[in-house]
Write a protein that holds these residues in place. Structure first.
Motif, mmCIF file in Angstrom:
data_model
loop_
_atom_site.group_PDB
_atom_site.id
_atom_site.type_symbol
_atom_site.label_atom_id
_atom_site.label_comp_id
_atom_site.label_asym_id
_atom_site.label_seq_id
_atom_site.Cartn_x
_atom_site.Cartn_y
_atom_site.Cartn_z
ATOM 1 N N ALA A 86 0.837 -1.209 0.000
ATOM 2 C CA ALA A 86 0.000 0.000 0.000
ATOM 3 C C ALA A 86 0.869 1.255 0.000
ATOM 4 N N LEU A 87 1.901 1.275 0.856
ATOM 5 C CA LEU A 87 2.785 2.439 0.912
ATOM 6 C C LEU A 87 3.504 2.636 -0.417
ATOM 7 N N MET A 88 3.987 1.542 -1.019
ATOM 8 C CA MET A 88 4.693 1.649 -2.297
ATOM 9 C C MET A 88 3.768 2.183 -3.386
ATOM 10 N N LYS A 279 -5.141 9.345 3.901
ATOM 11 C CA LYS A 279 -5.950 8.393 3.137
ATOM 12 C C LYS A 279 -5.649 6.959 3.561
ATOM 13 N N MET A 280 -4.371 6.676 3.828
ATOM 14 C CA MET A 280 -3.978 5.323 4.224
ATOM 15 C C MET A 280 -4.711 4.887 5.496
ATOM 16 N N ASP A 287 -15.369 -4.899 7.777
ATOM 17 C CA ASP A 287 -15.603 -6.341 7.776
ATOM 18 C C ASP A 287 -15.735 -6.698 9.256
ATOM 19 N N TRP A 288 -14.808 -7.454 9.844
ATOM 20 C CA TRP A 288 -14.824 -7.631 11.302
ATOM 21 C C TRP A 288 -14.173 -6.427 11.970
ATOM 22 N N GLN A 289 -13.334 -5.709 11.224
ATOM 23 C CA GLN A 289 -12.833 -4.403 11.610
ATOM 24 C C GLN A 289 -12.948 -3.511 10.376
ATOM 25 N N TYR A 290 -12.665 -2.222 10.547
ATOM 26 C CA TYR A 290 -12.559 -1.350 9.378
ATOM 27 C C TYR A 290 -11.231 -1.597 8.679
ATOM 28 N N TYR A 291 -11.184 -1.226 7.390
ATOM 29 C CA TYR A 291 -9.939 -1.361 6.632
ATOM 30 C C TYR A 291 -9.641 -0.052 5.921
ATOM 31 N N GLY A 292 -8.356 0.359 5.977
ATOM 32 C CA GLY A 292 -7.903 1.543 5.260
ATOM 33 C C GLY A 292 -7.197 1.122 3.986
#
Length: 338
Positions: A86-88, A279-280, A287-292
């Protein structure tokens, strides 16, 4: 690993109000109990701000030769590779080479797999592309995952997979999507993904024990991976060629180097613009947690305090890893296990 992490988390949070020596004693008592009962074999690092609260190695790096783990032992960290990917990707967004709302085919024109001409970079980063996980690849046997695939062969391998949901409508965790992100990074930069990670992340952050793994390489201080079975004890694991997890895993690292990566993401933030770091860590879908972008994000009420945990776990044959940042306390908990 998840149960162990939760145990450490509660010990840590209950002890943070005490002196550092007491925290270290309580964590060491817990970790030693797990290690003595065969439930933890690896390294752990806990850091608050610039100060190390606890770091220690347990068990063996190689069981055949009775070689112990050390704090700089190297482990495959599985899906903790997703925050790296994601960072790349966002670094190349910052460079103007990738646009978040562009589709896969904008960068891989020949792509004919799930979500052709529909799935966007943003959707792949947030696991809302509808592209399924690795298990959806037809006939992906234990034999096939040992084979080396180049990019064209991998794209052919996934071309007949169906979407699990319409892009942008639901959460669908997808290692395939993150592999496609790595391929897109290669296409726009004209560089191998491992070389790109080294040039743009590992070297700037002085992550000297970290690399994009290749099984043919000889690596100093690399641990051997094992599986633990209740009735059998430790056994050797199955084998998977790293080309199958190019962007979804495939990183070899140590707890100290992972802490440098965490420090960049949450503190120094020199590799990206502030806007893209925001944004990241935006919670897009639950889902079971949020996702960034490459991170799980959750809020927990512990001892009456509301805390934000930003984390990712990883598991690959013979290895497990976990990284979390307790945002309000600037605490990192990092575990690598073989």
């Amino acid at each position: 690993m998840k149960k162990l992490f939760v145990s450490i988390l509660f010990v840590l949070l209950n002890a943070l109000c005490l002196f550092a020596q007491n925290i270290e004693f309580k964590i060491n008592e817990l970790m030693s109990a797990y290690a003595d009962n065969g439930q933890f074999n690896g390294t752990i690092l806990i850091k608050k701000g610039e100060n190390f609260i606890y770091k220690k190695a347990f068990g063996l790096a190689n069981r055949e030769w009775d070689i112990p783990n050390t704090i700089d032992s190297k482990f495959l960290i599985g899906s903790i590779g997703k925050p790296f990917t994601a960072l790349m990707t966002l670094i190349l967004v910052d460079d103007g080479l990738i646009e978040l709302n562009s589709t896969i085919n904008s960068y891989i024109p020949e792509y004919s797999g799930p979500g052709k001409n529909k799935v966007t970079i943003h959707q792949m980063l947030t696991h809302t592309s509808g592209i399924p996980n690795h298990g959806a690849i037809p006939n992906l046997s234990k034999k096939l995952v040992r084979w080396i695939y180049d990019t064209d062969q991998y794209l052919e391998l996934i071309q007949n997979i169906d979407l699990k949901s319409e892009p942008g409508t639901a959460f669908e965790y997808s290692g395939i999507a993150y592999n496609l992100l790595a391929i897109i990074c290669e296409k726009v930069s004209k560089k191998d993904f491992g070389d790109l990670l080294k040039e743009r992340i590992f070297i700037p952050l002085e992550m000297n024990t970290t690399k994009h793994d290749k099984h043919l390489d000889i690596d100093t201080k690399r641990t051997d991976g094992y599986e633990y079975h209740l009735l059998e004890g430790y056994i050797n694991p199955s084998y998977i060629e790293m080309c199958h997890v190019k962007g979804s895993g495939g990183i070899l690292s140590s707890v100290e180097d992972v802490s440098k990566f965490s420090n960049e993401c949450f503190n120094t933030q020199k590799l990206l613009s502030e806007e893209l770091y925001n944004k990241m860590f935006t919670p897009y879908i639950k889902d079971w947690q949020y996702y960034g972008y490459g991170w799980w994000i959750t809020n927990k009420n512990i001892n009456g305090d509301s805390l934000t945990l930003i984390s990712h776990g990883g598991s690959t044959d013979g290895y497990k890893a976990y990284l979390t940042r307790i945002v309000e306390d600037s605490v990192d908990i990092i575990l690598c296990q073989n």
